[in-house]
Design a protein around this motif. Structure first.
Motif, PDB file in Angstrom:
ATOM      1  N   MET A  22       0.840  -1.208   0.000  1.00  0.00           N
ATOM      2  CA  MET A  22       0.000   0.000   0.000  1.00  0.00           C
ATOM      3  C   MET A  22       0.869   1.250   0.000  1.00  0.00           C
ATOM      4  SD  MET A  22      -3.084  -1.118  -0.112  1.00  0.00           S
ATOM      5  CE  MET A  22      -4.190   0.154   0.465  1.00  0.00           C
ATOM      6  N   ASP A  23       1.912   1.266   0.829  1.00  0.00           N
ATOM      7  CA  ASP A  23       2.819   2.418   0.882  1.00  0.00           C
ATOM      8  C   ASP A  23       3.560   2.582  -0.441  1.00  0.00           C
ATOM      9  OD1 ASP A  23       2.039   2.819   3.503  1.00  0.00           O
ATOM     10  OD2 ASP A  23       3.814   1.846   4.355  1.00  0.00           O
ATOM     11  N   LEU A  27      -1.108   4.138  -1.836  1.00  0.00           N
ATOM     12  CA  LEU A  27      -2.537   3.952  -1.612  1.00  0.00           C
ATOM     13  C   LEU A  27      -2.844   4.193  -0.143  1.00  0.00           C
ATOM     14  CD1 LEU A  27      -2.979   0.708  -3.731  1.00  0.00           C
ATOM     15  CD2 LEU A  27      -3.721   3.015  -4.341  1.00  0.00           C
ATOM     16  N   ARG A  29      -4.276   3.759   3.651  1.00  0.00           N
ATOM     17  CA  ARG A  29      -4.436   2.598   4.534  1.00  0.00           C
ATOM     18  C   ARG A  29      -5.776   2.633   5.255  1.00  0.00           C
ATOM     19  NH1 ARG A  29       0.234  -0.184   7.197  1.00  0.00           N
ATOM     20  NH2 ARG A  29       1.952  -0.092   5.733  1.00  0.00           N
ATOM     21  N   VAL A  32     -10.175   1.326   3.069  1.00  0.00           N
ATOM     22  CA  VAL A  32      -9.968   0.319   2.036  1.00  0.00           C
ATOM     23  C   VAL A  32      -9.969  -1.075   2.655  1.00  0.00           C
ATOM     24  CG1 VAL A  32      -8.634   1.845   0.531  1.00  0.00           C
ATOM     25  CG2 VAL A  32      -7.440   0.415   2.176  1.00  0.00           C
ATOM     26  N   ILE A  34      -8.398  -5.092   1.581  1.00  0.00           N
ATOM     27  CA  ILE A  34      -7.488  -5.801   0.683  1.00  0.00           C
ATOM     28  C   ILE A  34      -7.924  -7.263   0.629  1.00  0.00           C
ATOM     29  CG2 ILE A  34      -5.117  -6.572   0.307  1.00  0.00           C
ATOM     30  CD1 ILE A  34      -4.162  -4.120   1.807  1.00  0.00           C
ATOM     31  N   LYS A  43      -7.016  -6.424   8.544  1.00  0.00           N
ATOM     32  CA  LYS A  43      -5.957  -5.426   8.753  1.00  0.00           C
ATOM     33  C   LYS A  43      -4.884  -5.934   9.713  1.00  0.00           C
ATOM     34  CE  LYS A  43      -6.297  -0.731   7.879  1.00  0.00           C
ATOM     35  NZ  LYS A  43      -7.088   0.456   7.830  1.00  0.00           N
ATOM     36  N   TRP A  46      -2.046  -7.445   7.705  1.00  0.00           N
ATOM     37  CA  TRP A  46      -1.385  -6.672   6.654  1.00  0.00           C
ATOM     38  C   TRP A  46       0.130  -6.732   6.784  1.00  0.00           C
ATOM     39  CZ3 TRP A  46      -3.981  -1.486   4.929  1.00  0.00           C
ATOM     40  CH2 TRP A  46      -5.258  -1.754   4.454  1.00  0.00           C
ATOM     41  N   VAL A  58      -7.499  -4.163  -4.200  1.00  0.00           N
ATOM     42  CA  VAL A  58      -7.675  -3.104  -3.204  1.00  0.00           C
ATOM     43  C   VAL A  58      -9.037  -2.496  -3.471  1.00  0.00           C
ATOM     44  CG1 VAL A  58      -6.780  -0.945  -2.280  1.00  0.00           C
ATOM     45  CG2 VAL A  58      -5.186  -2.683  -3.114  1.00  0.00           C
ATOM     46  N   THR A  60     -12.153   0.087  -2.286  1.00  0.00           N
ATOM     47  CA  THR A  60     -12.463   1.305  -1.542  1.00  0.00           C
ATOM     48  C   THR A  60     -13.880   1.233  -1.013  1.00  0.00           C
ATOM     49  OG1 THR A  60     -11.006   2.553  -3.005  1.00  0.00           O
ATOM     50  CG2 THR A  60     -12.535   3.823  -1.675  1.00  0.00           C
TER      51      THR A  60
END
Length: 65
Positions: A22-23, A27, A29, A32, A34, A43, A46, A58, A60
């Motif tokens: 993501m970083d 995008l 964190r 969202v 995943i 999460k 992650w 990903v 939203t």
């Protein structure tokens, strides 16, 4: 190693986690979800390393009625 994110292939370092991905792709964190290989990744997980060839989506969150 390679992962596919929302249908687009990306080269990432070996051991890359979902959070690092993501970083790396800049995008957010928050707001969202995943999914990895069709399963939602909580999460709390992650920080787990992604596998080579993983298919990542990903998603939203949106409000609606």
């Amino acid at each position: 190693m390679n992962v596919t994110v929302n249908g687009k292939r990306h080269d990432v370092p070996e051991g890359c986690t979902a959070g690092e991905l993501m970083d790396r792709l800049e995008l957010p964190r928050t707001g969202v979800a995943i999914a990895v290989d069709g399963a939602v990744l909580p999460k709390a997980r992650w920080a787990s390393a992604l596998a080579d060839g993983a298919a990542v989506e990903v998603l939203t969150a949106v409000q609606g009625g």
